[in-house]
Design a protein around this motif. Sequence first.
Motif, PDB file in Angstrom:
ATOM      1  N   ASP A   1      -8.818  -8.367  11.320  1.00 53.40           N
ATOM      2  CA  ASP A   1      -8.416  -7.641  10.114  1.00 53.40           C
ATOM      3  C   ASP A   1      -8.189  -8.613   8.954  1.00 53.40           C
ATOM      4  OD1 ASP A   1      -8.436  -5.192  11.379  1.00 53.40           O
ATOM      5  OD2 ASP A   1      -6.250  -5.105  11.664  1.00 53.40           O
ATOM      6  N   LEU A   2      -8.390  -8.112   7.750  1.00 54.33           N
ATOM      7  CA  LEU A   2      -8.015  -8.842   6.548  1.00 54.33           C
ATOM      8  C   LEU A   2      -6.551  -8.562   6.227  1.00 54.33           C
ATOM      9  CD1 LEU A   2     -11.109  -8.072   4.274  1.00 54.33           C
ATOM     10  CD2 LEU A   2     -10.731 -10.095   5.704  1.00 54.33           C
ATOM     11  N   ILE A   3      -5.877  -9.522   5.623  1.00 52.04           N
ATOM     12  CA  ILE A   3      -4.506  -9.345   5.149  1.00 52.04           C
ATOM     13  C   ILE A   3      -4.571  -9.184   3.637  1.00 52.04           C
ATOM     14  CG2 ILE A   3      -2.183 -10.314   5.058  1.00 52.04           C
ATOM     15  CD1 ILE A   3      -3.091 -12.206   7.371  1.00 52.04           C
ATOM     16  N   VAL A   4      -4.012  -8.099   3.117  1.00 49.05           N
ATOM     17  CA  VAL A   4      -4.082  -7.839   1.678  1.00 49.05           C
ATOM     18  C   VAL A   4      -2.691  -7.535   1.128  1.00 49.05           C
ATOM     19  CG1 VAL A   4      -6.438  -6.948   1.856  1.00 49.05           C
ATOM     20  CG2 VAL A   4      -4.512  -5.350   1.910  1.00 49.05           C
ATOM     21  N   VAL A   5      -2.526  -7.773  -0.172  1.00 48.33           N
ATOM     22  CA  VAL A   5      -1.313  -7.375  -0.881  1.00 48.33           C
ATOM     23  C   VAL A   5      -1.716  -6.615  -2.135  1.00 48.33           C
ATOM     24  CG1 VAL A   5       0.147  -9.235  -0.020  1.00 48.33           C
ATOM     25  CG2 VAL A   5      -1.189  -9.594  -2.095  1.00 48.33           C
ATOM     26  N   THR A   6      -0.820  -5.749  -2.597  1.00 46.57           N
ATOM     27  CA  THR A   6      -1.052  -4.992  -3.820  1.00 46.57           C
ATOM     28  C   THR A   6      -0.209  -5.599  -4.942  1.00 46.57           C
ATOM     29  OG1 THR A   6       0.731  -3.419  -3.364  1.00 46.57           O
ATOM     30  CG2 THR A   6      -1.434  -2.892  -2.474  1.00 46.57           C
ATOM     31  N   GLY A   7      -0.854  -6.228  -5.917  1.00 46.61           N
ATOM     32  CA  GLY A   7      -0.127  -6.762  -7.058  1.00 46.61           C
ATOM     33  C   GLY A   7       0.350  -8.186  -6.866  1.00 46.61           C
ATOM     34  N   ASN A   8       0.911  -8.744  -7.948  1.00 44.69           N
ATOM     35  CA  ASN A   8       1.429 -10.115  -7.924  1.00 44.69           C
ATOM     36  C   ASN A   8       2.759 -10.188  -7.197  1.00 44.69           C
ATOM     37  OD1 ASN A   8      -0.708 -11.153  -9.511  1.00 44.69           O
ATOM     38  ND2 ASN A   8       0.297 -10.446 -11.375  1.00 44.69           N
ATOM     39  N   LEU A   9       3.071 -11.356  -6.650  1.00 47.15           N
ATOM     40  CA  LEU A   9       4.303 -11.552  -5.899  1.00 47.15           C
ATOM     41  C   LEU A   9       5.191 -12.594  -6.581  1.00 47.15           C
ATOM     42  CD1 LEU A   9       2.926 -11.627  -2.231  1.00 47.15           C
ATOM     43  CD2 LEU A   9       3.605  -9.663  -3.619  1.00 47.15           C
ATOM     44  N   GLY A  10       6.489 -12.435  -6.403  1.00 47.72           N
ATOM     45  CA  GLY A  10       7.450 -13.409  -6.885  1.00 47.72           C
ATOM     46  C   GLY A  10       8.054 -13.113  -8.241  1.00 47.72           C
ATOM     47  N   ASP A  11       7.486 -12.155  -8.991  1.00 40.61           N
ATOM     48  CA  ASP A  11       7.982 -11.876 -10.337  1.00 40.61           C
ATOM     49  C   ASP A  11       9.442 -11.435 -10.338  1.00 40.61           C
ATOM     50  OD1 ASP A  11       5.517 -12.507 -11.314  1.00 40.61           O
ATOM     51  OD2 ASP A  11       4.984 -10.479 -11.970  1.00 40.61           O
ATOM     52  N   SER A  12       9.799 -10.574  -9.401  1.00 38.91           N
ATOM     53  CA  SER A  12      11.144  -9.996  -9.396  1.00 38.91           C
ATOM     54  C   SER A  12      12.225 -11.053  -9.194  1.00 38.91           C
ATOM     55  CB  SER A  12      11.257  -8.930  -8.308  1.00 38.91           C
ATOM     56  OG  SER A  12      12.562  -8.406  -8.247  1.00 38.91           O
TER      57      SER A  12
ATOM     58  N   GLU B   1     -14.638  -4.023   6.745  1.00 39.93           N
ATOM     59  CA  GLU B   1     -15.571  -3.033   6.204  1.00 39.93           C
ATOM     60  C   GLU B   1     -14.895  -2.000   5.303  1.00 39.93           C
ATOM     61  OE1 GLU B   1     -14.614  -1.790  10.527  1.00 39.93           O
ATOM     62  OE2 GLU B   1     -15.012  -3.652   9.392  1.00 39.93           O
ATOM     63  N   ALA B   2     -13.568  -1.940   5.328  1.00 43.43           N
ATOM     64  CA  ALA B   2     -12.844  -0.977   4.486  1.00 43.43           C
ATOM     65  C   ALA B   2     -12.483  -1.545   3.121  1.00 43.43           C
ATOM     66  CB  ALA B   2     -11.569  -0.523   5.201  1.00 43.43           C
TER      67      ALA B   2
ATOM     68  N   ALA C   1      -5.708   5.986   3.775  1.00 35.48           N
ATOM     69  CA  ALA C   1      -6.913   6.819   3.861  1.00 35.48           C
ATOM     70  C   ALA C   1      -8.130   6.030   4.317  1.00 35.48           C
ATOM     71  CB  ALA C   1      -7.194   7.474   2.510  1.00 35.48           C
ATOM     72  N   HIS C   2      -8.096   4.714   4.122  1.00 32.30           N
ATOM     73  CA  HIS C   2      -9.237   3.876   4.475  1.00 32.30           C
ATOM     74  C   HIS C   2      -8.898   2.949   5.636  1.00 32.30           C
ATOM     75  CE1 HIS C   2     -10.424   5.235   0.417  1.00 32.30           C
ATOM     76  NE2 HIS C   2     -11.637   5.181   0.927  1.00 32.30           N
ATOM     77  N   THR C   3      -8.192   3.500   6.599  1.00 33.92           N
ATOM     78  CA  THR C   3      -7.975   2.904   7.928  1.00 33.92           C
ATOM     79  C   THR C   3      -7.223   1.582   7.920  1.00 33.92           C
ATOM     80  OG1 THR C   3     -10.169   1.827   8.012  1.00 33.92           O
ATOM     81  CG2 THR C   3     -10.033   4.077   8.834  1.00 33.92           C
ATOM     82  N   ALA C   4      -6.263   1.427   7.039  1.00 37.09           N
ATOM     83  CA  ALA C   4      -5.371   0.273   7.185  1.00 37.09           C
ATOM     84  C   ALA C   4      -4.753   0.324   8.576  1.00 37.09           C
ATOM     85  CB  ALA C   4      -4.290   0.304   6.118  1.00 37.09           C
ATOM     86  N   THR C   5      -4.558  -0.830   9.181  1.00 39.43           N
ATOM     87  CA  THR C   5      -4.061  -0.858  10.559  1.00 39.43           C
ATOM     88  C   THR C   5      -2.564  -1.129  10.651  1.00 39.43           C
ATOM     89  OG1 THR C   5      -4.736  -3.186  10.681  1.00 39.43           O
ATOM     90  CG2 THR C   5      -6.287  -1.532  11.523  1.00 39.43           C
ATOM     91  N   SER C   6      -1.982  -1.696   9.585  1.00 38.79           N
ATOM     92  CA  SER C   6      -0.537  -1.880   9.526  1.00 38.79           C
ATOM     93  C   SER C   6      -0.141  -2.028   8.061  1.00 38.79           C
ATOM     94  CB  SER C   6      -0.089  -3.119  10.316  1.00 38.79           C
ATOM     95  OG  SER C   6      -0.513  -4.306   9.679  1.00 38.79           O
ATOM     96  N   MET C   7       1.148  -1.751   7.773  1.00 39.41           N
ATOM     97  CA  MET C   7       1.611  -1.873   6.398  1.00 39.41           C
ATOM     98  C   MET C   7       3.114  -2.121   6.387  1.00 39.41           C
ATOM     99  SD  MET C   7       0.724   0.599   3.103  1.00 39.41           S
ATOM    100  CE  MET C   7      -0.509   1.441   4.061  1.00 39.41           C
TER     101      MET C   7
END
Length: 339
Positions: free
Chosen positions: A160-171, A283-284, A211-217
């Motif tokens: 699996d790929l590891i992804v994040v949504t948005g920038n990190l550390g700003d807060s 593939e997702a 909806a596009h089969t993420a395997t963990s969150m």
Amino acid sequence: MDIRQIGEFGLIERIREDAIVEAATVVAGIGDDAAVVLATPKHFQLLTTDMLVESVHFDLSTISPWQLGYKAIAVNLSDIAAMGGIPRQVLISLALPSDVTIEFVDGLYQGIKEICRQHVVNIVGGDTVSSPNGIVINVVVLGEVEPAYLQRRSGANAGDLIVVTGNLGDSSAGLELLQRGRWEEFKFAWPLVTSHLTPRPHLKEGRVLAAHTATSMNDISDGLASEANEIANASQVCLRIDAERIPVSTELREAAIHLGKDSLEYALYGGEDYKLLATLPPEALAAVSAQVDVTVIGVVEKGEPGVFLLEENGALLRLEAKGYNHFRQNEKGEHDVAM
């Protein structure tokens, strides 16, 4: 005017106004012993709760009532987002010193109702009590998710790929700027401070990933390092993260220079970003990226459960979970404190 002058029931009546955004899902809201809502057939119900305590989670010298109300809901909606779900109803309990002003409570609920309107969430109940030692806000959110969309921390697979949504550390950088004062002098500070005071829960992103089969969150509330370790341990896999791929904003880089720190430290350990960390099949990725912004930061591998950081110099460093922990002592023997 303070709340002693209108009493508990007068306060409840003020809170009750404009509390319902989507009436079709509510049979009975504020005003009875319990709320009555309509459950959606063939959906799982999601329930989450968070408590915000004055001088632990917030400092009234650095946050307005409106911002505090908004954030109190946002941090809970982020939990629903991490499950791939949709928030529906909230219950809010307040413990307030008797000298709190009506204007403070009005401002608090203006922020609460604004974010609830944005995400079509009803306020259906809660409780109000007096407090001898500061303000406490407890929020319960009821949400729902289709069984096929349900996300857990325990489904990551090798490859699996590891992804994040948005920038990190700003807060976390925004919090430090607030605590140091005079942050208004720096152009780079505004988005960082805003990220801390009024975080946006990534509900759309959670739905698209589900909806596009993420395997963990997992939502990033305690820092990327902590959340990645939670997925690694729950899924019994190894997560390898590339330091150069972790998305950080230009403003964070500028702030880190001003504060004399490394921007990567904020991204890894700062916390309160309320972005999403997810794993998904390669593939997702194209389908997800067509609808929401995600950044690939690594891959899931077989091996001993844990998280490893590939540094810019090519070294592979085991990444420990060193984010915020309410009851852990630091190296000086003091307890962590978050504001």
